[in-house]
Design an enzyme around this catalytic site. Structure first.
Site, PDB file in Angstrom:
ATOM      1  N   ASP A  16       0.846  -1.193   0.000  1.00 50.79           N
ATOM      2  CA  ASP A  16       0.000   0.000   0.000  1.00 50.79           C
ATOM      3  C   ASP A  16       0.884   1.247   0.000  1.00 50.79           C
ATOM      4  O   ASP A  16       1.728   1.410   0.879  1.00 50.79           O
ATOM      5  CB  ASP A  16      -0.880  -0.052   1.261  1.00 50.79           C
ATOM      6  CG  ASP A  16      -2.024   0.949   1.208  1.00 50.79           C
ATOM      7  OD1 ASP A  16      -2.087   1.750   0.254  1.00 50.79           O
ATOM      8  OD2 ASP A  16      -2.834   0.929   2.152  1.00 50.79           O
ATOM      9  N   ASP A 106      -3.725   2.469  -5.470  1.00 54.30           N
ATOM     10  CA  ASP A 106      -2.481   2.501  -4.687  1.00 54.30           C
ATOM     11  C   ASP A 106      -2.263   1.291  -3.802  1.00 54.30           C
ATOM     12  O   ASP A 106      -1.420   1.320  -2.917  1.00 54.30           O
ATOM     13  CB  ASP A 106      -2.414   3.784  -3.855  1.00 54.30           C
ATOM     14  CG  ASP A 106      -3.409   3.764  -2.721  1.00 54.30           C
ATOM     15  OD1 ASP A 106      -4.449   3.082  -2.840  1.00 54.30           O
ATOM     16  OD2 ASP A 106      -3.161   4.421  -1.705  1.00 54.30           O
ATOM     17  N   GLU A 107      -2.990   0.198  -4.025  1.00 57.93           N
ATOM     18  CA  GLU A 107      -2.734  -0.978  -3.196  1.00 57.93           C
ATOM     19  C   GLU A 107      -3.026  -2.257  -3.954  1.00 57.93           C
ATOM     20  O   GLU A 107      -3.833  -2.283  -4.876  1.00 57.93           O
ATOM     21  CB  GLU A 107      -3.530  -0.933  -1.886  1.00 57.93           C
ATOM     22  CG  GLU A 107      -5.007  -0.848  -2.089  1.00 57.93           C
ATOM     23  CD  GLU A 107      -5.779  -0.721  -0.773  1.00 57.93           C
ATOM     24  OE1 GLU A 107      -5.557  -1.539   0.136  1.00 57.93           O
ATOM     25  OE2 GLU A 107      -6.618   0.189  -0.684  1.00 57.93           O
TER      26      GLU A 107
HETATM   27 MG    MG Z   1      -2.605   3.866   0.356  1.00 55.98          MG
END
Ligand code: MG
Length: 406
Positions: A16, A106-107
């Site tokens: 993340d 974003d992960e």
């Molecule tokens: Mg994040």
């Protein structure tokens, strides 16, 4: 549902990026680095850690944020920069393992349990990912490692910012049980309230109730689900899901001045790597894209779509060289700090007609020969002649290289 209790190692990674949008802005604008800043307009979309420390949160109205933090710098979102950064990070993930399940921009979850002999312990792989994301994309990544997706995600949250946490199997419940029930997947405010009325506030409390009690309280589905999570029984595998629409690689070049020849060599290395991955995945592509980042952090791309799909290194290399050559002066003047190469417009390799002209066929044979040697002896066992002496291409090539002149 199959229990995975007996699976011996923690091999699922939850990776993340930290304060993603805000971190991209801080990376690209020196005046924002280390400052309380946020991305957004009338509402905050993302806040830097410095702003978070003062209470600024995502989804907060700008007015409230400014009350908490009068010096807050606010910049409008640049979605293109974020999706560029995201694509670069996902490429690094997929360079590490084919088992990548992106969850958002974003992960992602990565399953590295099968890579032990090839790439080492999960903790070592996690460290490698964080180092690569920092040096190639300029962003901080936190990684949680566990046997289950659920606990890997919990662990990355605990590891933030810019950290990693491996939950060894014998410590799972120690980490899990003190958490508030809200941290369990699927526990919303309503369920949390229902549980709180009965004095159940932590995951340990949930575990203590037992399955039958939870089913009585919450119904069969939710009751069983919570019981399992509270005991870290989360059988969901990492699924790679949709087929990828592009394959790419990039190289951060740092701030020192490099010659055009060096850039050509970097390009060759990138094209070679990306085409190898394309062939590994039994795919072909039609569009080649070069990505540039310059000393002033501005970015640019150049693309060309071929008449036919291919996975041939020599075809993509000459296309990439054609895209690079006209920018020679500009690259020197503006100082190239990152070079990327992506192939998109992908389709399965068996869709390509077997009507290649003789020379393309022979270079396809060369590609196959190189791939076979790498598969057998490891990816650094052979490189194209131009790469010899560069950091990650080591030995002398065993085969002549028909694509040499750059
Ligand atoms: Mg994040």
């Amino acid at each position: 549902v199959r229990s995975i209790k007996d699976k011996p190692i923690a091999g699922i990674l939850h990776a993340d990026l930290d304060a993603f949008y805000a971190s991209v802005e801080q990376r690209d604008n020196a005046r924002l680095a280390g400052k309380a800043m946020a991305v957004g307009g009338s509402v905050i979309l993302a806040a830097s850690y410095q702003a978070r420390a003062l209470g600024v949160r995502t989804a907060m109205p700008l007015r409230d944020a400014l009350e908490l933090c009068p010096n807050l710098a606010v910049v409008p979102p640049r979605m293109e920069a974020y999706s560029d950064a995201s694509a670069a990070v996902m490429d690094i993930f997929r360079d590490t393992t084919p088992l990548v399940e992106p969850i958002s921009i974003d992960e992602a979850f990565l399953d590295v349990s099968g890579l032990r002999r090839l790439s080492g312990e999960p903790a070592h792989i996690a460290q490698g990912l964080r180092t690569r994301v920092a040096s190639e994309v300029g962003l901080a990544l936190s990684v949680g490692v566990a046997r289950t997706k659920f606990l890997a995600k919990v662990a990355s949250g605990v590891a933030k910012p810019d950290g990693q946490l491996v939950v060894e199997p014998h410590l799972e419940l120690e980490i899990l049980h003190p958490l508030p029930v809200q941290r369990l997947w699927g526990v919303g405010p309503k369920t949390a309230e229902k549980l709180a009325e009965r004095g159940i506030v932590s995951v340990a409390d949930v575990a203590a109730v037992g399955e039958a009690g939870l089913v009585t309280m919450l119904g069969t589905g939710s009751g069983r689900h919570l019981y399992r999570l509270a005991h870290n029984l989360d059988p969901r595998p990492v699924v790679t899901g949709r087929r990828r629409s592009s394959i790419g690689a990039q190289r951060a070049l740092g701030s020192q001045q490099r010659s055009f020849d060096e850039h050509c060599a970097t390009l060759l290395e990138l094209v070679d790597r990306v085409c190898g991955r394309l062939r590994d995945g039994h795919r072909v592509g039609r569009t080649a894209t070069l990505r540039f980042r310059f000393g002033d952090f501005s970015r640019d791309t150049r693309s060309r779509t071929l008449g036919e799909s291919t996975a041939s290194t020599s075809v993509f290399l000459s296309t990439a060289q054609d895209l690079l050559a006209p920018r020679r002066d500009e690259i020197r003047r503006r100082q190239l700090t990152l070079l990327g190469f992506t192939i998109s417009n992908l389709s399965p390799a068996d869709a390509v007609q077997q009507s290649l002209p003789f020379d393309a066929r022979s270079s396809a044979n060369l590609d196959e020969a190189l791939d076979a040697i790498r598969t057998k002896h490891g990816s650094s066992s052979i490189g194209r002649a131009r790469l010899v002496g560069r950091s990650n291409a080591v030995s002398v090539p065993l085969l002549p290289d028909p694509v040499l002149p750059l």
